[in-house]
Design a protein around this motif. Structure first.
Motif, PDB file in Angstrom:
ATOM      1  N   LEU A 302      70.870  29.148  -7.182  1.00 40.70           N
ATOM      2  CA  LEU A 302      69.862  30.207  -7.232  1.00 40.70           C
ATOM      3  C   LEU A 302      69.765  30.894  -5.877  1.00 40.70           C
ATOM      4  O   LEU A 302      69.741  30.228  -4.833  1.00 40.70           O
ATOM      5  CB  LEU A 302      68.481  29.636  -7.559  1.00 40.70           C
ATOM      6  CG  LEU A 302      68.048  29.479  -9.008  1.00 40.70           C
ATOM      7  CD1 LEU A 302      66.688  28.782  -9.043  1.00 40.70           C
ATOM      8  CD2 LEU A 302      67.974  30.821  -9.724  1.00 40.70           C
ATOM      9  N   GLY A 303      69.696  32.214  -5.896  1.00 38.06           N
ATOM     10  CA  GLY A 303      69.289  32.967  -4.726  1.00 38.06           C
ATOM     11  C   GLY A 303      67.867  33.425  -4.978  1.00 38.06           C
ATOM     12  O   GLY A 303      67.600  34.129  -5.958  1.00 38.06           O
ATOM     13  N   ILE A 304      66.940  33.005  -4.145  1.00 40.06           N
ATOM     14  CA  ILE A 304      65.522  33.324  -4.325  1.00 40.06           C
ATOM     15  C   ILE A 304      65.093  34.291  -3.232  1.00 40.06           C
ATOM     16  O   ILE A 304      65.254  34.001  -2.045  1.00 40.06           O
ATOM     17  CB  ILE A 304      64.651  32.054  -4.283  1.00 40.06           C
ATOM     18  CG1 ILE A 304      65.155  31.019  -5.298  1.00 40.06           C
ATOM     19  CG2 ILE A 304      63.178  32.387  -4.552  1.00 40.06           C
ATOM     20  CD1 ILE A 304      64.515  29.657  -5.155  1.00 40.06           C
ATOM     21  N   ASP A 305      64.573  35.450  -3.632  1.00 42.38           N
ATOM     22  CA  ASP A 305      64.121  36.465  -2.686  1.00 42.38           C
ATOM     23  C   ASP A 305      62.604  36.447  -2.614  1.00 42.38           C
ATOM     24  O   ASP A 305      61.927  36.595  -3.639  1.00 42.38           O
ATOM     25  CB  ASP A 305      64.611  37.849  -3.104  1.00 42.38           C
ATOM     26  CG  ASP A 305      66.135  37.923  -3.143  1.00 42.38           C
ATOM     27  OD1 ASP A 305      66.775  37.155  -2.414  1.00 42.38           O
ATOM     28  OD2 ASP A 305      66.663  38.741  -3.912  1.00 42.38           O
ATOM     29  N   ILE A 306      62.086  36.267  -1.408  1.00 44.92           N
ATOM     30  CA  ILE A 306      60.650  36.121  -1.209  1.00 44.92           C
ATOM     31  C   ILE A 306      60.156  37.124  -0.179  1.00 44.92           C
ATOM     32  O   ILE A 306      60.726  37.240   0.912  1.00 44.92           O
ATOM     33  CB  ILE A 306      60.313  34.686  -0.752  1.00 44.92           C
ATOM     34  CG1 ILE A 306      60.709  33.688  -1.846  1.00 44.92           C
ATOM     35  CG2 ILE A 306      58.831  34.555  -0.403  1.00 44.92           C
ATOM     36  CD1 ILE A 306      60.598  32.249  -1.429  1.00 44.92           C
ATOM     37  N   ILE A 307      59.121  37.856  -0.542  1.00 51.42           N
ATOM     38  CA  ILE A 307      58.467  38.760   0.407  1.00 51.42           C
ATOM     39  C   ILE A 307      57.395  37.986   1.170  1.00 51.42           C
ATOM     40  O   ILE A 307      56.574  37.286   0.572  1.00 51.42           O
ATOM     41  CB  ILE A 307      57.830  39.962  -0.318  1.00 51.42           C
ATOM     42  CG1 ILE A 307      58.906  40.991  -0.688  1.00 51.42           C
ATOM     43  CG2 ILE A 307      56.768  40.630   0.563  1.00 51.42           C
ATOM     44  CD1 ILE A 307      58.363  42.228  -1.370  1.00 51.42           C
ATOM     45  N   ILE A 308      57.425  38.107   2.478  1.00 52.99           N
ATOM     46  CA  ILE A 308      56.337  37.593   3.331  1.00 52.99           C
ATOM     47  C   ILE A 308      55.548  38.830   3.768  1.00 52.99           C
ATOM     48  O   ILE A 308      55.974  39.583   4.638  1.00 52.99           O
ATOM     49  CB  ILE A 308      56.882  36.819   4.545  1.00 52.99           C
ATOM     50  CG1 ILE A 308      57.779  35.666   4.068  1.00 52.99           C
ATOM     51  CG2 ILE A 308      55.730  36.288   5.400  1.00 52.99           C
ATOM     52  CD1 ILE A 308      58.510  34.946   5.176  1.00 52.99           C
ATOM     53  N   ALA A 309      54.440  39.058   3.098  1.00 48.22           N
ATOM     54  CA  ALA A 309      53.672  40.286   3.318  1.00 48.22           C
ATOM     55  C   ALA A 309      52.978  40.271   4.675  1.00 48.22           C
ATOM     56  O   ALA A 309      52.903  39.236   5.346  1.00 48.22           O
ATOM     57  CB  ALA A 309      52.661  40.470   2.194  1.00 48.22           C
ATOM     58  N   MET A 319      64.932  36.423  -8.570  1.00 41.49           N
ATOM     59  CA  MET A 319      65.692  35.172  -8.715  1.00 41.49           C
ATOM     60  C   MET A 319      67.057  35.537  -9.257  1.00 41.49           C
ATOM     61  O   MET A 319      67.157  36.252 -10.246  1.00 41.49           O
ATOM     62  CB  MET A 319      64.983  34.223  -9.688  1.00 41.49           C
ATOM     63  CG  MET A 319      63.644  33.714  -9.209  1.00 41.49           C
ATOM     64  SD  MET A 319      62.518  33.388 -10.585  1.00 41.49           S
ATOM     65  CE  MET A 319      61.710  34.977 -10.772  1.00 41.49           C
ATOM     66  N   ASN A 320      68.104  35.055  -8.622  1.00 41.98           N
ATOM     67  CA  ASN A 320      69.462  35.428  -8.986  1.00 41.98           C
ATOM     68  C   ASN A 320      70.285  34.172  -9.230  1.00 41.98           C
ATOM     69  O   ASN A 320      70.452  33.354  -8.319  1.00 41.98           O
ATOM     70  CB  ASN A 320      70.070  36.274  -7.860  1.00 41.98           C
ATOM     71  CG  ASN A 320      71.389  36.903  -8.242  1.00 41.98           C
ATOM     72  OD1 ASN A 320      72.037  36.484  -9.206  1.00 41.98           O
ATOM     73  ND2 ASN A 320      71.804  37.894  -7.489  1.00 41.98           N
TER      74      ASN A 320
END
Length: 360
Positions: A302-309, A319-320
């Motif tokens: 899994l490639g997980i993309d997370i925004i840290i606002a 999620m990829n």
């Protein structure tokens, strides 16, 4: 020997990742094949593709039956061949004697619909709605002032739009050929006409724009790559910050984003509460892969993309199940051997589990 086939739309092209995997396959007693789903003969179920010869250290053209284990690395477009290949892969996944390392994920809307029911995951999901018509989008834009539209089956930032309310006008931005293009609509009517045409092309979801601009006004997010190891347990391989261009929309590497090692980013942002951020990240990594497999199908990576606002809240952006590896190549080069070996090690694990189940 175990047979593992790599599915790709372009088997005749040289792939560094596949080549490095192939060099290690013999260590796992695995014969490695490379082929397109479209190369399967429907009448004989024989395949015209490539088999790696460990003695000659090269791929040779071969005819062979469908391998028992498959690693799907196909990336589809909107063309007819992609549609046909997707149908073949769906058929392969339905065959009881064929085992995929990972079975992929559904579209973005279905992911949201299922994960929002999970109390351990839902707090990290941006409010998401499926787009029905232009009127609905306008109502959402009036409420949030800036929203993002993305295709439910989109990848690599393709056809992602930013809509921003500026007085009575609406600014529309998207990325094409690695550059942001924009258009200003002076009235709701002109915007409505343009948007209705756009919505006929594909199905979209929309979300409020989360403020993820750094001090240089660059959008950024955190990409984390996780994979299952030789014991079938999830393991983090690496993480890095992706920064898009100034005042841009996307952080995808395919759109020209830069990569910053996560530890350097922490040093550059020492005033943030990194203890809190790490705790939140650990919670996401603990629950998300498990919930995805419970609700859908077995996965390998899994490639997980997370925004840290800017307010230090964390949001799962994407999620990829077919993630790229460039962040590892550029920030964690000492882990490349593990990266290339991971599909082979997991295939060996699956093979041992299946054989054990059969013997019992």
């Amino acid at each position: 020997m175990t047979n593992l086939g790599i599915l790709t739309m372009t088997p005749s092209e040289s792939h560094l990742y596949f080549n490095e995997m192939a060099k290690k396959a013999q260590n796992y007693n695995i014969v490695l094949y490379l082929f397109s789903p479209l190369s399967i003969d429907p009448s004989t179920l024989m395949i015209k593709g490539y088999q790696f010869d460990s003695l000659e250290n090269k791929w040779n053209e071969k005819n062979f039956p469908i391998p028992k284990y498959l690693y799907d690395r196909c990336f589809y477009g909107e063309d007819r061949k992609s549609t046909e290949a997707q149908a073949v892969v769906s058929w392969l996944k339905s065959q009881p004697n064929i085992n995929f390392l990972g079975y992929g994920l559904p579209n973005k809307w279905r992911l949201y619909e299922e994960l929002k029911k999970e109390p351990t995951i839902s707090p990290y999901l941006p409010l998401t709605k499926k787009v029905a018509n232009a009127e609905q989008v306008l109502a959402e834009l009036n409420m949030h002032k800036e929203i993002i539209l993305k295709p439910i089956n989109g990848a690599h930032g393709f056809a992602v739009y930013s809509f921003k309310k500026i007085g009575k006008s609406i600014n529309v931005r998207t990325t094409k050929k690695n550059r942001v293009i924009e258009k200003l609509f002076e009235s709701n009517d002109s915007f409505d006409t343009w948007l209705e045409t756009l919505l006929t092309k594909q199905i979209f979801i929309m979300q409020p724009r989360i403020n993820n601009l750094n001090k240089m006004k660059e959008p950024f997010d955190l990409r984390i790559l996780i994979q299952k190891d030789e014991e079938g347990k999830w393991k983090e391989i690496g993480r890095a910050i992706r920064c898009g261009e100034k005042n841009g929309i996307l952080t995808n590497l395919s759109a020209g984003a830069n990569i910053i090692p996560f530890h350097k980013w922490k040093e550059m942002n020492s005033k943030l509460n990194h203890s809190y951020i790490e705790q939140e990240l650990n919670d996401i990594l603990k629950h998300l892969p498990t919930k995805l497999e419970e609700k859908f199908h077995p996965l390998f990576e899994l490639g997980i993309d997370i925004i840290i606002a800017n307010d230090q809240s964390l949001w799962i952006l994407d999620m990829n199940s077919k993630p790229g590896r460039k962040i590892i190549q550029l920030t964690e080069p000492n882990t490349l051997d593990t990266l290339y070996s991971a599909p082979l090690a997991y295939c060996s694990f699956l093979h041992s589990q299946i054989n054990h189940a059969i013997s019992n």
